[in-house]
Design a protein around this motif. Structure first.
Motif, PDB file in Angstrom:
ATOM      1  N   TRP A 196      36.235   7.051 -30.555  1.00  0.00           N
ATOM      2  CA  TRP A 196      35.053   6.605 -30.005  1.00  0.00           C
ATOM      3  C   TRP A 196      34.735   7.731 -29.603  1.00  0.00           C
ATOM      4  O   TRP A 196      33.277   8.427 -28.807  1.00  0.00           O
ATOM      5  N   THR A 206      41.172   8.667 -20.624  1.00  0.00           N
ATOM      6  CA  THR A 206      42.433   8.810 -21.404  1.00  0.00           C
ATOM      7  C   THR A 206      42.587   9.997 -22.209  1.00  0.00           C
ATOM      8  O   THR A 206      43.494  10.405 -22.633  1.00  0.00           O
ATOM      9  N   PRO A 234      39.346   4.430 -18.646  1.00  0.00           N
ATOM     10  CA  PRO A 234      39.215   4.194 -20.015  1.00  0.00           C
ATOM     11  C   PRO A 234      38.943   5.905 -20.461  1.00  0.00           C
ATOM     12  O   PRO A 234      38.908   6.718 -21.723  1.00  0.00           O
ATOM     13  N   LEU A 264      48.029   9.805 -31.617  1.00  0.00           N
ATOM     14  CA  LEU A 264      47.561   9.253 -30.547  1.00  0.00           C
ATOM     15  C   LEU A 264      46.197   9.032 -30.252  1.00  0.00           C
ATOM     16  O   LEU A 264      45.345   8.234 -29.825  1.00  0.00           O
ATOM     17  N   GLU A 265      45.900  10.696 -29.463  1.00  0.00           N
ATOM     18  CA  GLU A 265      44.795  11.113 -29.385  1.00  0.00           C
ATOM     19  C   GLU A 265      43.744  10.432 -30.546  1.00  0.00           C
ATOM     20  O   GLU A 265      42.543  10.148 -29.694  1.00  0.00           O
ATOM     21  N   ARG A 266      43.265  10.741 -31.024  1.00  0.00           N
ATOM     22  CA  ARG A 266      43.347  10.029 -32.378  1.00  0.00           C
ATOM     23  C   ARG A 266      42.784   8.737 -32.496  1.00  0.00           C
ATOM     24  O   ARG A 266      41.465   8.615 -32.780  1.00  0.00           O
ATOM     25  N   ARG A 267      43.886   7.877 -32.424  1.00  0.00           N
ATOM     26  CA  ARG A 267      43.588   6.469 -32.932  1.00  0.00           C
ATOM     27  C   ARG A 267      42.896   5.442 -31.508  1.00  0.00           C
ATOM     28  O   ARG A 267      42.093   5.214 -31.356  1.00  0.00           O
ATOM     29  N   LEU A 268      43.421   6.575 -29.768  1.00  0.00           N
ATOM     30  CA  LEU A 268      43.076   6.160 -28.495  1.00  0.00           C
ATOM     31  C   LEU A 268      41.755   6.108 -28.313  1.00  0.00           C
ATOM     32  O   LEU A 268      40.982   5.778 -27.562  1.00  0.00           O
ATOM     33  N   THR A 269      41.171   7.883 -29.311  1.00  0.00           N
ATOM     34  CA  THR A 269      39.933   8.558 -28.428  1.00  0.00           C
ATOM     35  C   THR A 269      39.065   8.582 -29.464  1.00  0.00           C
ATOM     36  O   THR A 269      38.032   9.522 -29.899  1.00  0.00           O
ATOM     37  N   LEU A 304      45.817  11.853 -22.740  1.00  0.00           N
ATOM     38  CA  LEU A 304      46.735  12.546 -23.999  1.00  0.00           C
ATOM     39  C   LEU A 304      47.111  14.067 -24.100  1.00  0.00           C
ATOM     40  O   LEU A 304      47.691  15.345 -24.386  1.00  0.00           O
TER      41      LEU A 304
END
Length: 262
Positions: free
Chosen positions: A255, A181, A178, A248-253, A185
């Motif tokens: 946090w 990640t 995690p 995708l980067e904004r959605r997956l990271t 990306l």
């Protein structure tokens, strides 16, 4: 105490800045194309637009775009699938790193163009050769980027997991991957760029269709409007693919705390 007001330019919507940027670029293009020296290289914007309309009408443009997209996406996807596990293993397991890293560092300093004679000899001049060249370029960029991300995982997170009783397996899957990640990306974005950059070189291996081939053929006939059209299309494809990865980067990271514009 009186509050300091933010600059008004910050409140301007981003689409306005985009319009200003496009207008400035178009004006510069027209200025260069209308000059005596620049007119030899740059076709006028309306000439490029007319060329695009003509190629869309006769159906040739979509054929070039489609086959180039297939080559880029196939080479990139194979490179991404292989680079992620190899980079993570390099960063996590010292024996694997000591065996593989020297060769990765050696190969990444060799331009992908240098592999073309070997690829043609081994794979012929079909689609396989083009995909292999694009794969090599994207794989080497991504594996180095992701590897550096794994090496830079915050040791505080690992120590905290160990204090809580996590074993090597739990740390690897629930902390290292995690935390890596964002770098995965970023590596994907660089891999897309490397794939598109290598596209024209890959299509030197005997292509009959493709944006790179279209550009090379047009250059032979001194058809600069077609050359510029191909360059612009490659740039637009790259921009759209990067925007997709950024999404995708904004959605997956989400946090992750970051600074600067996205």
């Amino acid at each position: 105490m009186k509050k300091v007001k933010k600059g008004k330019f910050i409140q301007v919507p981003s689409w306005i800045w985009m319009c200003i940027s496009l207008t400035a670029a178009m004006a510069l293009w027209i200025l260069i194309a209308s000059s005596e020296a620049g007119g030899v290289i740059f076709a006028e914007p309306w000439e490029v637009a007319q060329k695009a309309v003509d190629k869309i009408r006769d159906g040739t443009l979509w054929g070039h775009v489609g086959i180039s997209l297939f080559r880029v996406l196939t080479g990139f996807c194979i490179g991404f699938i292989l680079s992620v596990p190899i980079a993570i293993l390099m960063g996590w397991y010292a024996p694997f790193r000591k065996i593989v890293e020297p060769w990765i560092q050696f190969l990444r300093n060799i331009p992908p163009l240098a592999y073309i004679p070997l690829v043609i000899t081994g794979a012929g001049v079909g689609e396989k050769a083009k995909i292999i060249v694009i794969f090599i370029a994207s794989f080497l960029v991504m594996v180095v980027t992701i590897y550096q991300g794994v090496c830079n995982v915050d040791t505080t997170l690992i120590k905290a997991a160990m204090v809580l009783g996590a074993g090597s397996r739990e740390i690897f899957f629930h902390v290292v991957i995690p935390a890596s990640t964002p770098f995965i990306l970023v590596g994907a974005r660089l891999g897309v760029s490397a794939s598109l950059t290598t596209l024209i070189a890959a299509e030197l291996t005997g292509a009959s269709k493709g944006l790179g081939m279209m550009i090379q053929k047009a250059q032979g006939y001194y058809d600069m409007s077609t050359v510029l059209l191909g360059i612009i299309i490659i740039g637009v494809i790259g921009l759209l693919m990067e925007k997709g990865i950024r999404f995708l980067e904004r959605r997956l990271t989400g946090w992750q705390e970051t600074t600067g514009a996205q």
